[in-house]
Motif scaffolding. Sequence first.
Motif, PDB file in Angstrom:
ATOM      1  N   GLU A   1     -55.259  15.713  -6.898  1.00  0.00           N
ATOM      2  CA  GLU A   1     -54.342  16.682  -6.301  1.00  0.00           C
ATOM      3  C   GLU A   1     -54.245  17.971  -7.109  1.00  0.00           C
ATOM      4  OE1 GLU A   1     -53.166  16.675  -3.367  1.00  0.00           O
ATOM      5  OE2 GLU A   1     -53.730  14.634  -2.822  1.00  0.00           O
ATOM      6  N   PRO A   2     -54.076  17.900  -8.456  1.00  0.00           N
ATOM      7  CA  PRO A   2     -54.088  19.149  -9.234  1.00  0.00           C
ATOM      8  C   PRO A   2     -55.400  19.910  -9.091  1.00  0.00           C
ATOM      9  CG  PRO A   2     -53.154  17.376 -10.542  1.00  0.00           C
ATOM     10  CD  PRO A   2     -53.721  16.746  -9.303  1.00  0.00           C
ATOM     11  N   CYS A   3     -56.507  19.172  -9.054  1.00  0.00           N
ATOM     12  CA  CYS A   3     -57.810  19.823  -8.893  1.00  0.00           C
ATOM     13  C   CYS A   3     -57.921  20.478  -7.516  1.00  0.00           C
ATOM     14  CB  CYS A   3     -58.923  18.799  -9.096  1.00  0.00           C
ATOM     15  SG  CYS A   3     -60.580  19.511  -9.091  1.00  0.00           S
ATOM     16  N   ALA A   4     -57.371  19.811  -6.488  1.00  0.00           N
ATOM     17  CA  ALA A   4     -57.365  20.388  -5.140  1.00  0.00           C
ATOM     18  C   ALA A   4     -56.545  21.671  -5.118  1.00  0.00           C
ATOM     19  CB  ALA A   4     -56.806  19.379  -4.142  1.00  0.00           C
ATOM     20  N   ALA A   5     -55.397  21.676  -5.814  1.00  0.00           N
ATOM     21  CA  ALA A   5     -54.556  22.876  -5.882  1.00  0.00           C
ATOM     22  C   ALA A   5     -55.314  24.029  -6.522  1.00  0.00           C
ATOM     23  CB  ALA A   5     -53.277  22.578  -6.673  1.00  0.00           C
TER      24      ALA A   5
ATOM     25  N   ARG B   1     -49.416  27.902   3.140  1.00  0.00           N
ATOM     26  CA  ARG B   1     -49.087  27.252   4.412  1.00  0.00           C
ATOM     27  C   ARG B   1     -50.290  27.122   5.337  1.00  0.00           C
ATOM     28  NH1 ARG B   1     -43.692  26.628   5.354  1.00  0.00           N
ATOM     29  NH2 ARG B   1     -42.270  27.659   3.893  1.00  0.00           N
ATOM     30  N   LEU B   2     -51.392  27.778   4.981  1.00  0.00           N
ATOM     31  CA  LEU B   2     -52.601  27.709   5.802  1.00  0.00           C
ATOM     32  C   LEU B   2     -53.305  26.362   5.678  1.00  0.00           C
ATOM     33  CD1 LEU B   2     -54.134  31.221   4.960  1.00  0.00           C
ATOM     34  CD2 LEU B   2     -52.932  30.578   7.077  1.00  0.00           C
ATOM     35  N   PHE B   3     -52.952  25.576   4.654  1.00  0.00           N
ATOM     36  CA  PHE B   3     -53.695  24.359   4.354  1.00  0.00           C
ATOM     37  C   PHE B   3     -52.881  23.101   4.657  1.00  0.00           C
ATOM     38  CE2 PHE B   3     -55.121  27.743   1.570  1.00  0.00           C
ATOM     39  CZ  PHE B   3     -56.494  27.727   1.777  1.00  0.00           C
TER      40      PHE B   3
ATOM     41  N   ASP C   1     -46.830  18.927   0.170  1.00  0.00           N
ATOM     42  CA  ASP C   1     -45.967  20.005  -0.317  1.00  0.00           C
ATOM     43  C   ASP C   1     -46.092  20.202  -1.827  1.00  0.00           C
ATOM     44  OD1 ASP C   1     -45.048  20.489   2.222  1.00  0.00           O
ATOM     45  OD2 ASP C   1     -43.233  19.260   2.014  1.00  0.00           O
ATOM     46  N   GLU C   2     -46.287  19.112  -2.543  1.00  0.00           N
ATOM     47  CA  GLU C   2     -46.432  19.207  -3.987  1.00  0.00           C
ATOM     48  C   GLU C   2     -47.663  20.028  -4.367  1.00  0.00           C
ATOM     49  OE1 GLU C   2     -47.139  16.298  -7.882  1.00  0.00           O
ATOM     50  OE2 GLU C   2     -46.788  15.426  -5.913  1.00  0.00           O
TER      51      GLU C   2
END
Length: 446
Positions: free
Chosen positions: A267-271, A340-342, A346-347
């Motif tokens: 998840e951090p890598c995706a962010a 918001r495009l993705f 929410d995190e």
Amino acid sequence: MMNKEFKGKLIQLALPVTIQSLMQSSLSLIDQIMIGSLGSASIAGIGLAGKFTSLFSVMAGAIVTASGILISQYFGAKNEKGIRNSFFLPLYISAFFALVFSVISFAIPNVVMSVYADDAETVMKASSYLRWRALGFFPSVATLFISTLLRNMKKAKLPAIAGISAIIVNTVLNWFLIFGIGFFPKMEEKGAAIATVIAGIAEMLIVGTLFLREKKTRNMSLKPVFSFPREFVVTAIKILAPILVGEALWSLGENTYAIIYGHLGTEPCAAMTLMYPIQGIVIGALCGVSSAAGIIVGNSLGAGENEKAYAEAKSFVALTITAGAILALVVCAVSPLYVRLFKVPDETRAVTIKILVSFSLVFIAKVFNMVVGGGVLQSGGQTKFLTAVNIIGTWGFGVPLGFITAYVLRMPIWKVYFFLSLEEYVRLIISVILLKSRRWMKNVAI
């Protein structure tokens, strides 16, 4: 203060490259939204595979930069033989690197991507993308070199036409191949890679055709050569070697950053990956200025007009700082709307906003290093200076700060990104000192 002649050259050279870059970045955003619907593992995997392919892109770009420095000055000196040598010798070197990266990416993608992440699904997605993406390395080399030659011929709009056409092809094919529209199979990350390769081949064919037409119009001779004067080879190596070493070390540093991010979790890598499209858009807004800086200042140096070159350099500094500050504020303002495009948790959106704010705080330094460091300072061929700057910034500050903040202090990814990115300000300070010293102002076309 920009005079009329300077403004005219800047618009002629920078605008087509900027439009092409903005188009590419905007449609890359659309691609990222498409990929985002496949889940965080696909977002992270393709992002990490992209970091490895950037190793090749940066090395090829470094060789093209050296070629562009020589071509720019030989154009200023009206030396067609020098232009021909400056085109073909770097082209052959780039083709060799394309072969090496193609073999590695196609033969052992799993081994390569397992270095970047622990998660099995992320590694699988990344490997699948990388294997297919390897097919596009050779076309990209041809496109880079032909485009550089055309820009030095004051025909920057021609590679822009080819690039925009390829971007449209890439986006349309992404839609068909990622999701399996119509009779096309659903290929997900493989489809994204194949679309990129086909678009790259299309760009090469278009820019090649446009160049041949322009070459015929100018009655220009550019026949392949396989032997080069010793004096030229020595000059070329003196310019190329520092750029290649410096850019390779910088890119290895960027890949080290990606490895740090990848091991902090999916998840951090995706962010972090979600940050790249908007980063590409705002940096793309000024990449045309960087390209123009190298050509305009290089032409003046090649013609022996040093005072004019220095005045042009100062104009690029003022333009970069002003534009960089404005764009940094825009990033901060639009970041809540952008995430918001993705279709992500929410995190992940909240972390992406924090990363974008961190990015905006170092943006002026990033674009200063791109335009002044990568454009102005390299135009005189004194590339050893920039090699030292890249090594000191990336390996002396960025990489150590990345490991300390991630694994010793265990900071969240947005703080890790901010602290390691402070190396951009280290590079900026050194670049300003070099700029004022005027030691970079050399005529290599004598």
